[in-house]
Design a protein around this motif. Structure first.
Motif, mmCIF file in Angstrom:
data_model
loop_
_atom_site.group_PDB
_atom_site.id
_atom_site.type_symbol
_atom_site.label_atom_id
_atom_site.label_comp_id
_atom_site.label_asym_id
_atom_site.label_seq_id
_atom_site.Cartn_x
_atom_site.Cartn_y
_atom_site.Cartn_z
ATOM 1 N N GLU A 245 1.230 4.002 -3.020
ATOM 2 C CA GLU A 245 0.882 5.410 -2.778
ATOM 3 C C GLU A 245 2.024 6.333 -3.185
ATOM 4 O O GLU A 245 1.807 7.385 -3.780
ATOM 5 C CB GLU A 245 0.528 5.632 -1.300
ATOM 6 C CG GLU A 245 -0.794 4.980 -0.926
ATOM 7 C CD GLU A 245 -1.332 5.445 0.425
ATOM 8 O OE1 GLU A 245 -0.595 6.122 1.170
ATOM 9 O OE2 GLU A 245 -2.498 5.115 0.712
ATOM 10 N N ASN A 246 3.248 5.916 -2.898
ATOM 11 C CA ASN A 246 4.390 6.746 -3.301
ATOM 12 C C ASN A 246 4.471 6.861 -4.818
ATOM 13 O O ASN A 246 4.740 7.936 -5.357
ATOM 14 C CB ASN A 246 5.695 6.161 -2.761
ATOM 15 C CG ASN A 246 5.882 6.478 -1.279
ATOM 16 O OD1 ASN A 246 5.189 7.324 -0.729
ATOM 17 N ND2 ASN A 246 6.817 5.783 -0.650
ATOM 18 N N ALA A 247 4.226 5.744 -5.508
ATOM 19 C CA ALA A 247 4.289 5.766 -6.977
ATOM 20 C C ALA A 247 3.214 6.697 -7.523
ATOM 21 O O ALA A 247 3.472 7.490 -8.445
ATOM 22 C CB ALA A 247 4.092 4.349 -7.514
ATOM 23 N N LEU B 30 -1.353 11.302 -1.254
ATOM 24 C CA LEU B 30 -1.708 10.119 -0.463
ATOM 25 C C LEU B 30 -0.793 10.009 0.754
ATOM 26 O O LEU B 30 -1.207 9.641 1.836
ATOM 27 C CB LEU B 30 -1.608 8.868 -1.342
ATOM 28 C CG LEU B 30 -2.643 8.814 -2.481
ATOM 29 C CD1 LEU B 30 -2.272 7.726 -3.494
ATOM 30 C CD2 LEU B 30 -4.041 8.579 -1.941
ATOM 31 N N GLY B 31 0.493 10.297 0.553
ATOM 32 C CA GLY B 31 1.444 10.265 1.669
ATOM 33 C C GLY B 31 1.674 11.671 2.174
ATOM 34 O O GLY B 31 1.362 12.644 1.493
ATOM 35 N N PHE B 32 2.185 11.788 3.373
ATOM 36 C CA PHE B 32 2.556 13.103 3.911
ATOM 37 C C PHE B 32 3.310 12.943 5.228
ATOM 38 O O PHE B 32 3.909 13.867 5.728
ATOM 39 C CB PHE B 32 1.306 13.987 4.143
ATOM 40 C CG PHE B 32 0.300 13.364 5.076
ATOM 41 C CD1 PHE B 32 0.367 13.598 6.444
ATOM 42 C CD2 PHE B 32 -0.700 12.529 4.603
ATOM 43 C CE1 PHE B 32 -0.544 13.007 7.319
ATOM 44 C CE2 PHE B 32 -1.620 11.941 5.467
ATOM 45 C CZ PHE B 32 -1.537 12.182 6.834
ATOM 46 N N GLU C 98 7.018 8.610 6.775
ATOM 47 C CA GLU C 98 7.382 7.495 7.649
ATOM 48 C C GLU C 98 7.582 6.188 6.921
ATOM 49 O O GLU C 98 8.212 5.274 7.450
ATOM 50 C CB GLU C 98 6.249 7.243 8.671
ATOM 51 C CG GLU C 98 6.127 8.251 9.745
ATOM 52 C CD GLU C 98 4.991 7.856 10.682
ATOM 53 O OE1 GLU C 98 5.281 7.630 11.858
ATOM 54 O OE2 GLU C 98 3.835 7.769 10.218
ATOM 55 N N ALA C 99 6.965 6.057 5.715
ATOM 56 C CA ALA C 99 6.845 4.726 5.133
ATOM 57 C C ALA C 99 8.213 4.099 4.828
ATOM 58 O O ALA C 99 8.518 2.995 5.283
ATOM 59 C CB ALA C 99 5.986 4.779 3.875
ATOM 60 N N LEU C 100 9.049 4.820 4.063
ATOM 61 C CA LEU C 100 10.318 4.194 3.664
ATOM 62 C C LEU C 100 11.184 3.905 4.891
ATOM 63 O O LEU C 100 11.809 2.844 4.986
ATOM 64 C CB LEU C 100 11.056 5.068 2.652
ATOM 65 C CG LEU C 100 10.344 5.268 1.304
ATOM 66 C CD1 LEU C 100 11.311 5.870 0.279
ATOM 67 C CD2 LEU C 100 9.753 3.982 0.772
ATOM 68 N N LYS D 76 0.832 -1.211 0.000
ATOM 69 C CA LYS D 76 0.000 0.000 0.000
ATOM 70 C C LYS D 76 0.870 1.266 0.000
ATOM 71 O O LYS D 76 0.684 2.164 -0.811
ATOM 72 C CB LYS D 76 -0.893 -0.017 1.240
ATOM 73 C CG LYS D 76 -1.638 1.259 1.489
ATOM 74 C CD LYS D 76 -2.467 1.138 2.766
ATOM 75 C CE LYS D 76 -3.206 2.411 3.073
ATOM 76 N NZ LYS D 76 -2.339 3.518 3.447
ATOM 77 N N GLU D 77 1.847 1.316 0.897
ATOM 78 C CA GLU D 77 2.677 2.518 0.993
ATOM 79 C C GLU D 77 3.479 2.753 -0.286
ATOM 80 O O GLU D 77 3.624 3.887 -0.740
ATOM 81 C CB GLU D 77 3.618 2.428 2.205
ATOM 82 C CG GLU D 77 2.915 2.431 3.556
ATOM 83 C CD GLU D 77 2.180 3.746 3.858
ATOM 84 O OE1 GLU D 77 2.559 4.781 3.276
ATOM 85 O OE2 GLU D 77 1.225 3.709 4.649
ATOM 86 N N LEU D 78 3.983 1.653 -0.870
ATOM 87 C CA LEU D 78 4.815 1.838 -2.065
ATOM 88 C C LEU D 78 3.969 2.261 -3.257
ATOM 89 O O LEU D 78 4.388 3.075 -4.086
ATOM 90 C CB LEU D 78 5.606 0.556 -2.372
ATOM 91 C CG LEU D 78 6.618 0.150 -1.279
ATOM 92 C CD1 LEU D 78 7.435 -1.054 -1.749
ATOM 93 C CD2 LEU D 78 7.540 1.307 -0.904
ATOM 94 N N SER E 71 8.682 15.048 0.824
ATOM 95 C CA SER E 71 8.667 16.180 -0.110
ATOM 96 C C SER E 71 7.242 16.704 -0.273
ATOM 97 O O SER E 71 6.973 17.537 -1.112
ATOM 98 C CB SER E 71 9.194 15.710 -1.468
ATOM 99 O OG SER E 71 8.399 14.618 -1.926
ATOM 100 N N LYS E 72 6.298 16.164 0.556
ATOM 101 C CA LYS E 72 4.885 16.439 0.259
ATOM 102 C C LYS E 72 4.265 17.543 1.106
ATOM 103 O O LYS E 72 3.313 18.180 0.688
ATOM 104 C CB LYS E 72 4.092 15.136 0.378
ATOM 105 C CG LYS E 72 4.634 14.121 -0.633
ATOM 106 C CD LYS E 72 4.071 12.739 -0.509
ATOM 107 C CE LYS E 72 4.919 11.786 -1.375
ATOM 108 N NZ LYS E 72 4.502 10.399 -1.236
ATOM 109 N N ILE E 73 4.783 17.743 2.301
ATOM 110 C CA ILE E 73 4.334 18.893 3.083
ATOM 111 C C ILE E 73 5.580 19.544 3.675
ATOM 112 O O ILE E 73 6.623 18.914 3.810
ATOM 113 C CB ILE E 73 3.364 18.509 4.238
ATOM 114 C CG1 ILE E 73 3.993 17.491 5.206
ATOM 115 C CG2 ILE E 73 2.050 17.943 3.704
ATOM 116 C CD1 ILE E 73 3.158 17.245 6.461
HETATM 117 MG MG MG Z 1 4.627 7.526 1.235
#
Ligand code: MG
Ligand code: ADP
Length: 591
Positions: free
Chosen positions: A32-34, A92-94, A97-99, A28-30, A78-80
């Motif tokens: 979302e990053n894509a 989707l991410g912000f 933490e995911a990576l 899911k996280e990967l 890089s999103k917020i």
């Molecule tokens: Mg992410």
């Protein structure tokens, strides 16, 4: 033990465990990053249920080489950039933490190349230690490879389900994003499973066909938006819903996306159920894929690390927009909802004196056959259907419960067979009665391993959705037991060489996919054998509205007489109404 600060290694493991609780959350996280990187092609490879390998490759913007090392740091994003940005999140991410979380619980490699660079770069984390960033040849985009997931968290590993069930969780996640982003080409490769892929055509109905199969996607109704009472920047909804007759036994097919994010929301589910009220039988649920567009500042996604729960500033507004749009769509597409007439019939059955006199048994409340205790939620009465049957006095149950020999008199409305018995008149619902006959027939044939196959002159190819293919792969014996002759035919396809004789005049590929769909749905039956027998009974039975001659009607009644439970269809609806001689006499005031 005195209070002490945890070491960074331990605290990062604890934090990672919240974001990454199982292999599917990595996927899911990967993904979302894509998607946040603007990719329109995402390729996912999974081995060992995600424990051995999860690899996600995209053609998005890529990570510049001087940021690659930072990308795997906790709270690096890089999103917020500030707390104000939390007020209106459009990606989707912000959380950044995911990576870092993935790197803390696996061996991770990141290969990425941004558009402005002539070559890519690579970083690896092994056992918690990151290598230097090195130049690495790669096309534009990013490939993340996650190996040996949870190798340093044996407790987590122990609580995971089997590889097969982790794989199917992963498939569910990928299919959700395929529905959320119809313009993105998704491809999922998992061992022992057909690869799942979508075309990325941008059309939601196309994306649906890869997930739910062609028949269902073609039958879906497009949600017709009404004029938005909250103005052009209020919440809006679009998407697809099933017509009422394509219903399911549980809520799991009700899907929502808010600003392209899949969310779980009990209250929005209720909006859908309200909208479908009167259009659908009780305890049946639609398939929906609804996209809500809500101003970013009106939705708080920072509720849970998994980001699947959100809070709305104006929930009641959203509730009413969904309910009205769905209801409007149903009214526009079905001016005479069939279920209304069923409801009014059962109302009159209890209130109208004339009707009740002709309805000597209570409208049927029994649970479907084959239901064990603790079956589908909401079905409380689990006693067997025969004990609910109140047409005959209780002491006549058992062998004496058999249907007496009946003489067929004729047919009314091309739907009901009229017959006479030793004690009065019987009105038999030809479809329900035939369902009972086919159901018992299929079950006894499957038990004795004899089945009637109609061979096809030319084999026919059936293209299946991944879910249909998986069901067929996993239960091939059941299908053979029904009388299907099938041969595997590459990814997501089967060759049909023969059909159960009961189904033979129909289009083989349509009938196979419909039967798989109704087996998936289950119709309330627990065992695969009962599900299969029931779906064959549904599809192979004489429809209401079919003219029958006396010979055909007599044959049907003879078969019904031989049934073990002739008085109810497999789902417990009555197959017949019995008007006793004494009642006739009473009604005509002869006694
Ligand atoms: Mg992410
Ligand atoms: P978040 O998505 O919350 O920002 P992540 O840990 O998932 O946090 O990712 C950290 C950063 O790494 C992202 O903000 C993004 O800049 C970059 N990144 C991660 N994956 C990709 C990708 N597939 N394509 C481009 N950039 C990515």
């Amino acid at each position: 033990m005195p209070i002490a600060l945890l070491s960074p290694e331990v605290s990062s493991l604890i934090a990672a465990g919240e974001v990454i609780d199982r292999p599917s959350s990595v996927v899911k996280e990967l993904i979302e990053n894509a998607l946040d990187a603007g990719a329109d092609s995402v390729h996912i490879r999974v081995r060992g249920g995600g424990i051995d390998l999860i690899q996600v490759n995209d053609n998005g913007t890529g990570i510049p080489s001087n940021e690659v090392a930072l990308s795997i740091q906790r709270f690096a994003t890089s999103k917020i950039s500030g707390s104000d940005d939390l007020e209106a999140i459009s990606t989707l991410g912000f959380r950044g933490e995911a990576l870092a979380s993935i790197a803390a619980v696996s061996n991770l490699s990141v290969v990425s190349r941004s558009a402005s660079e002539s070559h890519g770069s690579r970083i690896e984390v092994r056992d918690g230690v990151a290598t230097d960033v090195v130049p690495y040849g790669a096309p534009q985009g990013t490939t993340l490879s996650v190996r040996k997931l949870f190798h340093n968290l044996p407790a987590r590993l122990k609580f995971l389900s089997t590889a097969a069930s982790e794989s199917s969780r992963i498939r569910r996640i990928v299919t959700r994003y395929a529905l959320a982003y119809p313009w993105v080409r998704f491809r999922l490769d998992q061992e022992k499973s057909a690869s799942f892929s979508t075309s990325g055509s941008g059309n939601l109905r196309d994306a649906m066909s890869f997930v739910f199969g062609l028949n269902t996607s073609q039958a879906m109704l497009e949600v017709v938006s009404m004029a938005n009472p909250h103005g052009s920047d209020g919440p809006a909804v679009e998407g697809l819903i099933t017509p009422p007759h394509l219903n399911r036994a549980n809520r799991s097919y009700i899907t929502f996306f808010v600003n392209r994010r899949w969310i779980q929301s009990r209250s929005l589910g209720v909006a859908i159920e309200h909208a479908f009220q009167e259009f659908m039988p009780e305890r049946r649920y639609p398939i929906t894929v609804l996209h809500l567009t809500v101003p970013y500042e009106d939705v708080d996604v920072n509720v849970h690390p998994g980001k699947t729960e959100v809070r709305f500033r104006k929930e009641s507004e959203i509730f009413s927009v969904i309910k009205q749009a769905v209801r409007h769509t149903l009214i526009m597409s079905a001016p005479v909802p069939a279920i209304n007439s069923i409801k009014s019939a059962s109302r009159s059955a209890s209130s109208d004196v004339f009707t009740s006199a002709f309805w000597p048994m209570k409208p049927f409340q029994g649970a479907p056959e084959g239901f064990g205790d603790g079956g589908v939620a909401g079905v409380s009465n689990l006693s067997g259907m025969d004990s609910n049957y109140e047409m005959e006095p209780k002491n006549s149950l058992g062998p004496a419960d058999a249907l007496p020999i009946l003489r067929v008199i004729g047919q009314i409305h091309n739907t009901y067979v009229v017959a006479e018995g030793p004690d009065g008149v019987y009105l038999i619902d030809q479809h329900a009665a035939h369902e009972r006959v086919v159901f018992e027939n299929v079950r006894s044939k499957a038990n004795s391993h004899t089945f009637d196959v109609q061979k096809l002159l030319e084999p026919v190819v059936a293209d299946l959705s991944i879910a249909q293919w998986e069901v067929l792969e996993g239960h091939l014996d059941t299908f053979v037991g029904l009388g299907f002759m099938l041969e595997s035919f590459g990814a997501n396809a089967y060759l049909i060489r023969g059909l159960p004789a009961a189904l033979s005049p129909q289009d083989p590929s349509t009938v196979l996919t419909e039967i798989i769909d109704s087996i998936i749905d289950g119709g309330g039956f627990k065992s695969w054998e009962d599900r299969a027998a029931y779906s064959l009974a549904c599809h192979g039975s004489i429809r209401a509205g079919t003219t029958l001659n006396i010979r055909e009607m007599t044959a049907l009644v003879r078969q019904l007489e031989n049934c073990k439970s002739p008085y109810a269809c497999p789902h417990g609806r009555p197959t017949m109404i019995h008007l006793r001689s004494s009642q006739l006499e009473r009604e005509f005031r002869r006694s």
